[in-house]
Design an enzyme around this catalytic site. Structure first.
Site, PDB file in Angstrom:
ATOM      1  N   GLN A 102       0.850  -1.201   0.000  1.00 20.06           N
ATOM      2  CA  GLN A 102       0.000   0.000   0.000  1.00 20.06           C
ATOM      3  C   GLN A 102       0.881   1.245   0.000  1.00 20.06           C
ATOM      4  O   GLN A 102       0.381   2.358  -0.079  1.00 20.06           O
ATOM      5  CB  GLN A 102      -0.883   0.012   1.245  1.00 20.06           C
ATOM      6  N   ASN A 103       2.185   1.056   0.141  1.00 23.53           N
ATOM      7  CA  ASN A 103       3.086   2.204   0.293  1.00 23.53           C
ATOM      8  C   ASN A 103       3.408   2.837  -1.056  1.00 23.53           C
ATOM      9  O   ASN A 103       3.471   2.153  -2.072  1.00 23.53           O
ATOM     10  CB  ASN A 103       4.372   1.772   0.988  1.00 23.53           C
ATOM     11  N   VAL A 104       3.649   4.136  -1.006  1.00 25.31           N
ATOM     12  CA  VAL A 104       3.959   4.878  -2.232  1.00 25.31           C
ATOM     13  C   VAL A 104       5.440   5.261  -2.272  1.00 25.31           C
ATOM     14  O   VAL A 104       5.868   5.983  -3.171  1.00 25.31           O
ATOM     15  CB  VAL A 104       3.071   6.150  -2.340  1.00 25.31           C
ATOM     16  N   ASP A 105       6.227   4.765  -1.289  1.00 19.83           N
ATOM     17  CA  ASP A 105       7.591   5.278  -1.117  1.00 19.83           C
ATOM     18  C   ASP A 105       8.653   4.620  -1.999  1.00 19.83           C
ATOM     19  O   ASP A 105       9.795   5.093  -2.061  1.00 19.83           O
ATOM     20  CB  ASP A 105       8.012   5.190   0.372  1.00 19.83           C
ATOM     21  N   HIS A 120      -1.495   1.590  -4.132  1.00 17.15           N
ATOM     22  CA  HIS A 120      -1.837   3.006  -3.958  1.00 17.15           C
ATOM     23  C   HIS A 120      -0.897   3.935  -4.729  1.00 17.15           C
ATOM     24  O   HIS A 120      -0.785   5.112  -4.398  1.00 17.15           O
ATOM     25  CB  HIS A 120      -1.863   3.364  -2.460  1.00 17.15           C
ATOM     26  N   SER A 190      -2.523  -1.156   9.393  1.00 18.18           N
ATOM     27  CA  SER A 190      -3.665  -1.143  10.308  1.00 18.18           C
ATOM     28  C   SER A 190      -4.829  -1.934   9.725  1.00 18.18           C
ATOM     29  O   SER A 190      -5.761  -2.286  10.449  1.00 18.18           O
ATOM     30  CB  SER A 190      -4.095   0.308  10.584  1.00 18.18           C
ATOM     31  N   ASN A 214       3.307  -6.923  13.534  1.00 20.28           N
ATOM     32  CA  ASN A 214       2.876  -5.569  13.900  1.00 20.28           C
ATOM     33  C   ASN A 214       3.044  -5.421  15.417  1.00 20.28           C
ATOM     34  O   ASN A 214       2.726  -6.348  16.156  1.00 20.28           O
ATOM     35  CB  ASN A 214       1.387  -5.394  13.510  1.00 20.28           C
TER      36      ASN A 214
HETATM   37  C1  BJW Z   1       4.606  -1.139  12.520  1.00 22.58           C
HETATM   38  C2  BJW Z   1       5.781  -0.538  12.898  1.00 22.58           C
HETATM   39  C3  BJW Z   1       6.929  -1.301  12.764  1.00 22.58           C
HETATM   40  C4  BJW Z   1       4.231   0.893  13.215  1.00 22.58           C
HETATM   41  N1  BJW Z   1       6.861  -2.529  12.277  1.00 22.58           N
HETATM   42  N2  BJW Z   1       4.551  -2.365  12.040  1.00 22.58           N
HETATM   43  C5  BJW Z   1     -15.354  -0.519   2.636  1.00 22.58           C
HETATM   44  C6  BJW Z   1     -15.741  -0.141   3.900  1.00 22.58           C
HETATM   45  C7  BJW Z   1     -15.525   1.183   4.319  1.00 22.58           C
HETATM   46  C8  BJW Z   1     -14.941   2.131   3.499  1.00 22.58           C
HETATM   47  C9  BJW Z   1     -14.554   1.744   2.252  1.00 22.58           C
HETATM   48  C10 BJW Z   1     -14.769   0.437   1.830  1.00 22.58           C
HETATM   49  N3  BJW Z   1     -14.285   0.337   0.581  1.00 22.58           N
HETATM   50  C11 BJW Z   1     -13.766   1.525   0.216  1.00 22.58           C
HETATM   51  C12 BJW Z   1     -13.928   2.410   1.213  1.00 22.58           C
HETATM   52  C13 BJW Z   1     -13.497   3.857   1.185  1.00 22.58           C
HETATM   53  C14 BJW Z   1     -12.017   4.075   1.441  1.00 22.58           C
HETATM   54  C15 BJW Z   1     -11.651   3.454   2.790  1.00 22.58           C
HETATM   55  O1  BJW Z   1     -11.081   2.388   2.870  1.00 22.58           O
HETATM   56  N4  BJW Z   1     -11.950   4.148   3.872  1.00 22.58           N
HETATM   57  C16 BJW Z   1     -11.693   3.631   5.214  1.00 22.58           C
HETATM   58  C17 BJW Z   1     -10.533   4.405   5.848  1.00 22.58           C
HETATM   59  C18 BJW Z   1     -12.936   3.757   6.034  1.00 22.58           C
HETATM   60  N5  BJW Z   1     -11.220   3.526   0.364  1.00 22.58           N
HETATM   61  C19 BJW Z   1     -10.967   4.202  -0.751  1.00 22.58           C
HETATM   62  O2  BJW Z   1     -11.413   5.322  -0.928  1.00 22.58           O
HETATM   63  C20 BJW Z   1     -10.118   3.501  -1.798  1.00 22.58           C
HETATM   64  N6  BJW Z   1     -10.726   3.553  -3.063  1.00 22.58           N
HETATM   65  C21 BJW Z   1     -11.844   2.900  -3.375  1.00 22.58           C
HETATM   66  O3  BJW Z   1     -12.436   2.231  -2.543  1.00 22.58           O
HETATM   67  O4  BJW Z   1     -12.244   3.026  -4.695  1.00 22.58           O
HETATM   68  C22 BJW Z   1     -13.525   2.541  -5.058  1.00 22.58           C
HETATM   69  C23 BJW Z   1     -14.489   3.691  -4.981  1.00 22.58           C
HETATM   70  C24 BJW Z   1     -14.258   4.799  -5.761  1.00 22.58           C
HETATM   71  C25 BJW Z   1     -15.165   5.847  -5.724  1.00 22.58           C
HETATM   72  C26 BJW Z   1     -16.239   5.779  -4.862  1.00 22.58           C
HETATM   73  C27 BJW Z   1     -16.433   4.657  -4.064  1.00 22.58           C
HETATM   74  C28 BJW Z   1     -15.547   3.595  -4.128  1.00 22.58           C
HETATM   75  C29 BJW Z   1      -8.786   4.229  -1.992  1.00 22.58           C
HETATM   76  C30 BJW Z   1      -7.930   4.202  -0.775  1.00 22.58           C
HETATM   77  C31 BJW Z   1      -6.652   5.032  -1.029  1.00 22.58           C
HETATM   78  C32 BJW Z   1      -5.790   5.161   0.217  1.00 22.58           C
HETATM   79  N7  BJW Z   1      -4.804   6.195   0.004  1.00 22.58           N
HETATM   80  C33 BJW Z   1      -3.820   6.461   1.054  1.00 22.58           C
HETATM   81  C34 BJW Z   1      -3.025   7.762   0.732  1.00 22.58           C
HETATM   82  C35 BJW Z   1      -1.988   7.549  -0.385  1.00 22.58           C
HETATM   83  C36 BJW Z   1      -1.306   8.845  -0.769  1.00 22.58           C
HETATM   84  C37 BJW Z   1      -0.395   9.398   0.309  1.00 22.58           C
HETATM   85  O5  BJW Z   1       0.649   8.775   0.584  1.00 22.58           O
HETATM   86  O6  BJW Z   1      -0.693  10.456   0.864  1.00 22.58           O
HETATM   87  O7  BJW Z   1      -2.965   5.333   1.209  1.00 22.58           O
HETATM   88  S1  BJW Z   1      -4.563   6.636   2.671  1.00 22.58           S
HETATM   89  C38 BJW Z   1      -3.285   5.833   3.550  1.00 22.58           C
HETATM   90  O8  BJW Z   1      -3.805   4.639   4.193  1.00 22.58           O
HETATM   91  C39 BJW Z   1      -2.279   5.366   2.476  1.00 22.58           C
HETATM   92  C40 BJW Z   1      -1.960   3.975   2.982  1.00 22.58           C
HETATM   93  O9  BJW Z   1      -1.476   3.172   1.903  1.00 22.58           O
HETATM   94  C41 BJW Z   1      -3.265   3.494   3.544  1.00 22.58           C
HETATM   95  C42 BJW Z   1      -3.143   2.342   4.511  1.00 22.58           C
HETATM   96  O10 BJW Z   1      -2.500   2.728   5.681  1.00 22.58           O
HETATM   97  P1  BJW Z   1      -1.484   1.719   6.388  1.00 22.58           P
HETATM   98  O11 BJW Z   1      -0.378   1.413   5.460  1.00 22.58           O
HETATM   99  O12 BJW Z   1      -2.223   0.564   6.944  1.00 22.58           O
HETATM  100  O13 BJW Z   1      -0.863   2.650   7.523  1.00 22.58           O
HETATM  101  P2  BJW Z   1      -1.423   2.981   8.988  1.00 22.58           P
HETATM  102  O14 BJW Z   1      -0.752   4.215   9.449  1.00 22.58           O
HETATM  103  O15 BJW Z   1      -2.901   2.948   9.025  1.00 22.58           O
HETATM  104  O16 BJW Z   1      -0.923   1.744   9.875  1.00 22.58           O
HETATM  105  C43 BJW Z   1       0.445   1.530  10.155  1.00 22.58           C
HETATM  106  C44 BJW Z   1       0.589   0.254  10.932  1.00 22.58           C
HETATM  107  O17 BJW Z   1       1.963  -0.012  11.134  1.00 22.58           O
HETATM  108  C45 BJW Z   1      -0.049   0.309  12.331  1.00 22.58           C
HETATM  109  O18 BJW Z   1      -0.846  -0.858  12.533  1.00 22.58           O
HETATM  110  C46 BJW Z   1       1.152   0.287  13.286  1.00 22.58           C
HETATM  111  O19 BJW Z   1       0.897  -0.420  14.508  1.00 22.58           O
HETATM  112  C47 BJW Z   1       2.165  -0.453  12.456  1.00 22.58           C
HETATM  113  N8  BJW Z   1       3.574  -0.194  12.770  1.00 22.58           N
HETATM  114  N9  BJW Z   1       5.480   0.755  13.381  1.00 22.58           N
HETATM  115  C48 BJW Z   1       5.638  -3.026  11.956  1.00 22.58           C
HETATM  116  N10 BJW Z   1       8.150  -0.777  13.156  1.00 22.58           N
END
Ligand code: BJW
Length: 244
Positions: A102-105, A120, A190, A214
């Protein structure tokens, strides 16, 4: 993580021919990349979630680019850590090995992983607003914002914002690999963002051993085979120590 949990995870990997590593921001945390949730980070007073939204990009492309170019500037000094490197080295040891991130880095590719699906997008690329064509961008900071492609076409960051579709084919490729794999590692996510979070669930539904790495429990934890509590950089290299 206990020693027995570590041994169990290694046994799953030793038996696996096809592996998917599903990664999130946590795998890059030890490289110094901030994660998304659990912080109320703002940039110029704008919450990070708003700065990364389609709303801002549609309203004000230049400000959206300032946010992403600021992030690109921070990321350019960052290197892969032990977890990225362990995954890159593991790739050759299995019949099939796919990183789904999911990372963009771009840190998986920088570590040497050849097979990476970016759900992503990638912060190092731009995409034509009219043509959809992808461009590798010059180093950060960019000389002018927004950057432009052929025919002076304005570019947007080639990343997926909330409410946007994932890149064509990316989710499907990840889902097919998840449904075929014997073991799936879920590292540093997460698991709250969809449809990405469906990937480990697809692996589980197909009978794979799904192993989370995690420091915290997540929304996915109750659905997975094994949860290893700790940091990716400590645990991931240990998982592959005994895999021939
Ligand atoms: C460690 C650690 C260590 C710390 N070692 N671990 C179904 C239900 C509800 C909502 C939706 C659904 N389907 C779709 C949705 C809407 C929405 C969504 O999911 N919303 C929810 C938040 C509620 N999804 C979308 O909008 C997606 N598109 C889509 O569904 O298209 C269809 C559609 C289109 C039009 C209308 C309707 C539907 C697109 C999602 C795009 C996400 N984009 C981002 C930003 C990217 C750009 C940027 O970089 O700025 O992507 S958001 C952000 O979250 C980023 C990440 O890839 C993504 C995931 O986050 P991630 O990687 O899990 O990070 P964290 O911070 O959440 O967690 C980090 C974890 O690491 C933690 O658990 C820590 O404990 C752990 N950790 N240190 C190991 N050392």
């Amino acid at each position: 993580m206990t020693e027995e949990q570590c041994r169990q995870a290694r046994r799953y990997l030793a038996q696996a021919k096809r592996v998917v590593a599903f990664t999130g921001a946590g795998i890059s945390a030890e490289s110094g990349v901030p994660t998304f949730r659990g912080s109320d980070a703002t940039w110029k007073g704008i919450p990070a979630a708003v700065a990364s939204s389609i709303g801002l990009l549609e309203q004000d492309l230049t400000t959206a680019w300032e946010w992403f170019d600021y992030r690109r500037t921070l990321l350019k000094a960052v290197s892969p850590n032990a977890a990225h490197i362990a995954l890159a080295q593991a790739e050759k040891r299995f019949a099939e090995f796919l990183v789904v991130t999911q990372n963009v880095d771009g840190l998986h590719q920088k570590a040497g992983s050849a097979r990476v699906v970016e759900l992503h997008g990638n912060i190092w690329r731009g995409r034509g607003l009219r043509s959809g064509r992808r461009y590798d961008l010059p180093a950060a900071p960019l000389p002018a914002l927004p950057p432009r492609g052929d025919g002076d076409e304005p570019l947007r960051p080639d990343v997926v914002l909330f409410g946007e579709m994932l890149p064509a084919g990316a989710f499907e490729e990840a889902e097919i690999a998840a449904a075929r794999c014997d073991a799936c590692l879920v590292i540093g996510t997460s698991g709250v963002v969809y449809p990405a979070a469906l990937i480990p669930l697809a692996a589980r539904d197909a009978g794979a051993a799904v192993i989370e790495i995690n420091p915290e429990a997540t929304d996915l934890t109750p659905h997975l085979t094994l949860s290893l509590r700790g940091r990716a950089g400590d645990i991931v290299p240990r998982l592959f120590e005994d895999v021939a």
